[in-house]
Design a protein around this motif. Structure first.
Motif, PDB file in Angstrom:
ATOM      1  N   ASN A 116       0.827  -1.206   0.000  1.00 41.30           N
ATOM      2  CA  ASN A 116       0.000   0.000   0.000  1.00 41.30           C
ATOM      3  C   ASN A 116       0.864   1.261   0.000  1.00 41.30           C
ATOM      4  N   ALA A 117       1.935   1.248   0.769  1.00 41.25           N
ATOM      5  CA  ALA A 117       2.831   2.415   0.798  1.00 41.25           C
ATOM      6  C   ALA A 117       3.426   2.647  -0.588  1.00 41.25           C
ATOM      7  N   LEU A 118       3.834   1.580  -1.229  1.00 42.06           N
ATOM      8  CA  LEU A 118       4.411   1.692  -2.576  1.00 42.06           C
ATOM      9  C   LEU A 118       3.388   2.261  -3.559  1.00 42.06           C
ATOM     10  N   THR A 119       2.186   1.729  -3.510  1.00 43.43           N
ATOM     11  CA  THR A 119       1.134   2.198  -4.427  1.00 43.43           C
ATOM     12  C   THR A 119       0.824   3.672  -4.169  1.00 43.43           C
ATOM     13  N   ALA A 120       0.699   4.042  -2.911  1.00 44.49           N
ATOM     14  CA  ALA A 120       0.431   5.441  -2.572  1.00 44.49           C
ATOM     15  C   ALA A 120       1.563   6.331  -3.080  1.00 44.49           C
ATOM     16  N   ALA A 121       2.796   5.918  -2.848  1.00 45.38           N
ATOM     17  CA  ALA A 121       3.949   6.717  -3.278  1.00 45.38           C
ATOM     18  C   ALA A 121       3.931   6.893  -4.794  1.00 45.38           C
ATOM     19  N   GLU A 122       3.673   5.810  -5.512  1.00 45.11           N
ATOM     20  CA  GLU A 122       3.667   5.905  -6.970  1.00 45.11           C
ATOM     21  C   GLU A 122       2.525   6.799  -7.470  1.00 45.11           C
ATOM     22  N   SER A 123       1.413   6.781  -6.748  1.00 49.02           N
ATOM     23  CA  SER A 123       0.299   7.640  -7.177  1.00 49.02           C
ATOM     24  C   SER A 123       0.649   9.116  -7.001  1.00 49.02           C
ATOM     25  N   LEU A 124       1.610   9.397  -6.119  1.00 52.04           N
ATOM     26  CA  LEU A 124       2.064  10.772  -5.882  1.00 52.04           C
ATOM     27  C   LEU A 124       3.206  11.160  -6.818  1.00 52.04           C
ATOM     28  N   GLY A 125       3.588  10.229  -7.693  1.00 53.72           N
ATOM     29  CA  GLY A 125       4.666  10.514  -8.626  1.00 53.72           C
ATOM     30  C   GLY A 125       6.038  10.108  -8.103  1.00 53.72           C
ATOM     31  N   LEU A 126       6.059   9.566  -6.889  1.00 55.48           N
ATOM     32  CA  LEU A 126       7.319   9.102  -6.308  1.00 55.48           C
ATOM     33  C   LEU A 126       7.684   7.723  -6.849  1.00 55.48           C
ATOM     34  N   GLY A 127       8.940   7.359  -6.676  1.00 57.16           N
ATOM     35  CA  GLY A 127       9.369   6.020  -7.028  1.00 57.16           C
ATOM     36  C   GLY A 127       9.673   5.224  -5.772  1.00 57.16           C
ATOM     37  N   GLY A 128       9.508   3.927  -5.863  1.00 61.64           N
ATOM     38  CA  GLY A 128       9.782   3.079  -4.704  1.00 61.64           C
ATOM     39  C   GLY A 128      10.516   1.817  -5.104  1.00 61.64           C
ATOM     40  N   VAL A 129      11.359   1.353  -4.204  1.00 66.08           N
ATOM     41  CA  VAL A 129      12.050   0.076  -4.409  1.00 66.08           C
ATOM     42  C   VAL A 129      11.901  -0.765  -3.143  1.00 66.08           C
ATOM     43  N   PRO A 130      11.187  -1.883  -3.245  1.00 66.00           N
ATOM     44  CA  PRO A 130      11.113  -2.786  -2.090  1.00 66.00           C
ATOM     45  C   PRO A 130      12.494  -3.394  -1.816  1.00 66.00           C
ATOM     46  N   ILE A 131      12.827  -3.506  -0.530  1.00 63.83           N
ATOM     47  CA  ILE A 131      14.166  -3.960  -0.145  1.00 63.83           C
ATOM     48  C   ILE A 131      14.043  -5.212   0.730  1.00 63.83           C
ATOM     49  N   GLY A 132      14.103  -6.381   0.091  1.00 65.76           N
ATOM     50  CA  GLY A 132      14.045  -7.637   0.839  1.00 65.76           C
ATOM     51  C   GLY A 132      15.313  -7.874   1.638  1.00 65.76           C
ATOM     52  N   SER A 133      16.370  -7.195   1.247  1.00 65.20           N
ATOM     53  CA  SER A 133      17.649  -7.478   1.899  1.00 65.20           C
ATOM     54  C   SER A 133      17.757  -6.859   3.290  1.00 65.20           C
ATOM     55  N   VAL A 134      16.694  -6.249   3.810  1.00 66.09           N
ATOM     56  CA  VAL A 134      16.692  -5.961   5.252  1.00 66.09           C
ATOM     57  C   VAL A 134      16.761  -7.274   6.033  1.00 66.09           C
ATOM     58  N   ARG A 135      16.542  -8.399   5.332  1.00 63.56           N
ATOM     59  CA  ARG A 135      16.651  -9.707   5.998  1.00 63.56           C
ATOM     60  C   ARG A 135      18.071 -10.269   5.947  1.00 63.56           C
ATOM     61  N   ASN A 136      18.992  -9.534   5.308  1.00 63.18           N
ATOM     62  CA  ASN A 136      20.377 -10.020   5.257  1.00 63.18           C
ATOM     63  C   ASN A 136      21.012 -10.090   6.642  1.00 63.18           C
ATOM     64  N   ASP A 137      20.677  -9.109   7.460  1.00 64.79           N
ATOM     65  CA  ASP A 137      21.313  -9.009   8.779  1.00 64.79           C
ATOM     66  C   ASP A 137      20.273  -8.525   9.790  1.00 64.79           C
ATOM     67  N   PRO A 138      19.369  -9.425  10.170  1.00 66.56           N
ATOM     68  CA  PRO A 138      18.253  -9.028  11.054  1.00 66.56           C
ATOM     69  C   PRO A 138      18.729  -8.404  12.365  1.00 66.56           C
ATOM     70  N   GLU A 139      19.813  -8.926  12.922  1.00 59.19           N
ATOM     71  CA  GLU A 139      20.271  -8.406  14.211  1.00 59.19           C
ATOM     72  C   GLU A 139      20.864  -7.015  14.045  1.00 59.19           C
ATOM     73  N   GLY A 140      21.629  -6.818  12.979  1.00 62.83           N
ATOM     74  CA  GLY A 140      22.207  -5.504  12.711  1.00 62.83           C
ATOM     75  C   GLY A 140      21.129  -4.455  12.480  1.00 62.83           C
ATOM     76  N   VAL A 141      20.125  -4.817  11.697  1.00 62.49           N
ATOM     77  CA  VAL A 141      19.012  -3.893  11.430  1.00 62.49           C
ATOM     78  C   VAL A 141      18.248  -3.608  12.727  1.00 62.49           C
ATOM     79  N   ALA A 142      18.051  -4.645  13.535  1.00 60.28           N
ATOM     80  CA  ALA A 142      17.326  -4.475  14.800  1.00 60.28           C
ATOM     81  C   ALA A 142      18.075  -3.522  15.732  1.00 60.28           C
ATOM     82  N   THR A 143      19.374  -3.651  15.783  1.00 62.11           N
ATOM     83  CA  THR A 143      20.174  -2.764  16.639  1.00 62.11           C
ATOM     84  C   THR A 143      20.054  -1.322  16.154  1.00 62.11           C
TER      85      THR A 143
END
Lengths: 286, 286
Positions: free
Chosen positions: A140-167
């Motif tokens: 939904n965030a992506l769709t809303a952003a695109e409707s506003l003319g913004l671009g979006g890139v989903p980032i699955g690689s936040v799962r590369n280092d769950p502990e680092g991201v959590a910290t």
């Protein structure tokens, strides 16, 4: 309504015919999606952020459990550190607004404790439910952003280092980042939507069918080769995979390499340790 | 553009102020979402189905793996059998179009085999990736349907009986239904979007914060009690949970009961066996 850019939708790309009534402004927008990886550097206003977040929060949520959280990252230093954690993706650093969608059972545990019930949903179902909740918000965030003319890139690689991201995001136990979304004002005009497998491969009337699947995959390989999608992107060359002539390296080979040797893509490739990492973050997966 | 129904958006419900520019037609549509559980009995045209499916196929997919399949169920007898498998939800039987979104690694395995690479992605990451792919498709399908004036209800309970659903839909090993979507022409006008937890509970600038969380939950309990959301819906009464006065039974108590005693909701409640069932369907979860 068909807007002026509707010649760059999936309908046109694939020659899919529907009546004008079926092509609402929103349907056209969805059918125009492409990941936009270059930012023109402009800020995204707090006003637009509020609209995007409200759209995200309006997504359906299983049993209204709302088992997700959204982190809104604007601080350039933090975005820069996160960009490194997710595999040095430059557009995470460059996008002025980086949203991180998390599966969240911290809140559910708290609510159980306050109400005097023993939390018993420490199983795969709850992790999946929470991850789907988070994914629906992201879309939904992506769709809303695109409707506003913004671009979006989903980032699955936040799962590369769950502990680092959590910290970095101060996530408590019971919260794990499952997908990010880098939002920016795109520069340039993009290439239009990416070809997908023919719908005969992915869409099945009434029952699953593999009839014509191999032919569909071969057709798609040809499409992707003709589009030069994999130019300079062959997987695993440094770990011993053969460099193939461009006309032999299509979606099949690219995909097969990604799904096989974990070494080919570097240690984070297949996220081999996600199960332990998710458990470490407080999710039972029984 | 603000359309005529924009007074029934989440912006209005929660008093969220943004500029008119931030409220695109699509943003308003997303902010109006509510599950519509009553069908007026009319058919959904093949034309609209095509638009919905094209929107679904336009969703982002991780690394372009396209690790999902969509089953399009129209046959009334099959919908009726599926309605029983997902917990006898009447609107699955009544909705003329029922889409089932599946995590699918059957195709990835086939591609690996054809290219001569050993499939190594038999881990939690690949199941999650495929489930997220499927969820993003579902959300796009829902948004497209709503833009056409249709109503949709996501159906997580396709996970109640993965093997039964797989048999009904002839899913091969490597494919598991993760979420459904019942689509129909709604009857009546709906209640408008459902209140959600205050954004202070679910949206965090820069870093996760639990400040004010308890107060936010209490506020939400009051909101949901005032709206009488749980009237005649108290969980677990037949398995010994106490019937509470309506003003004591809010989101907290409802949610805590759902996340605790698996017996309270019947055997499928917390989908206690999902891990084994998903493995049975051909997904390694190491």
């Amino acid at each position: 309504m068909i807007d002026s850019l509707s010649d760059r939708t999936r309908f046109d790309l694939e020659g899919i015919e529907v009546t004008p009534a079926a092509r609402t402004e929103t349907v056209n927008l969805l059918a125009m999606h492409e990941s936009r990886r270059t930012s023109n550097g402009d800020e995204v206003s707090a006003d637009y952020e509020r609209a995007i977040i409200t759209a995200a929060r309006s997504a359906p949520t299983s049993s209204n459990l709302q088992a997700y959280s959204i982190l809104v990252v604007r601080d350039p230093a933090r975005r820069s550190r996160l960009a490194k954690l997710v595999g040095d993706q430059r557009y995470v650093e460059q996008a002025p607004l980086f949203l991180v969608f998390c599966a969240d059972i911290y809140r559910l545990r708290l609510v159980c404790e306050r109400q005097g019930h023993a939390f018993a949903a420490d199983n795969l179902e709850m992790f999946l439910l929470a991850s789907i909740d988070a994914a629906l918000c992201m879309q939904n965030a992506l769709t809303a952003a695109e409707s506003l003319g913004l671009g979006g890139v989903p980032i699955g690689s936040v799962r590369n280092d769950p502990e680092g991201v959590a910290t970095e995001l101060a996530l408590p136990n019971g919260v794990v980042a499952t997908v990010g979304l880098a939002i920016s004002w795109p520069s340039g005009s993009g290439r239009g939507p990416k070809p997908r497998l023919p719908d005969s491969a992915t869409v099945h009337p009434e029952q699953y069918s593999t009839e014509g699947l191999v032919e569909a995959i071969e057709e798609y390989d040809s499409t992707m080769i003709a589009r030069e999608v994999y130019r300079n992107r062959q997987v695993g060359l440094r770990s011993g995979q053969e460099q193939l002539p461009a006309n032999k390296y299509g979606w099949s080979e690219h995909t097969a390499r990604r799904c096989s040797d974990p070494g080919a893509l570097g240690p984070a490739s297949l996220r081999e340790h996600l199960r332990e990492q998710v458990q470490q973050r407080g999710f039972g997966l029984r």
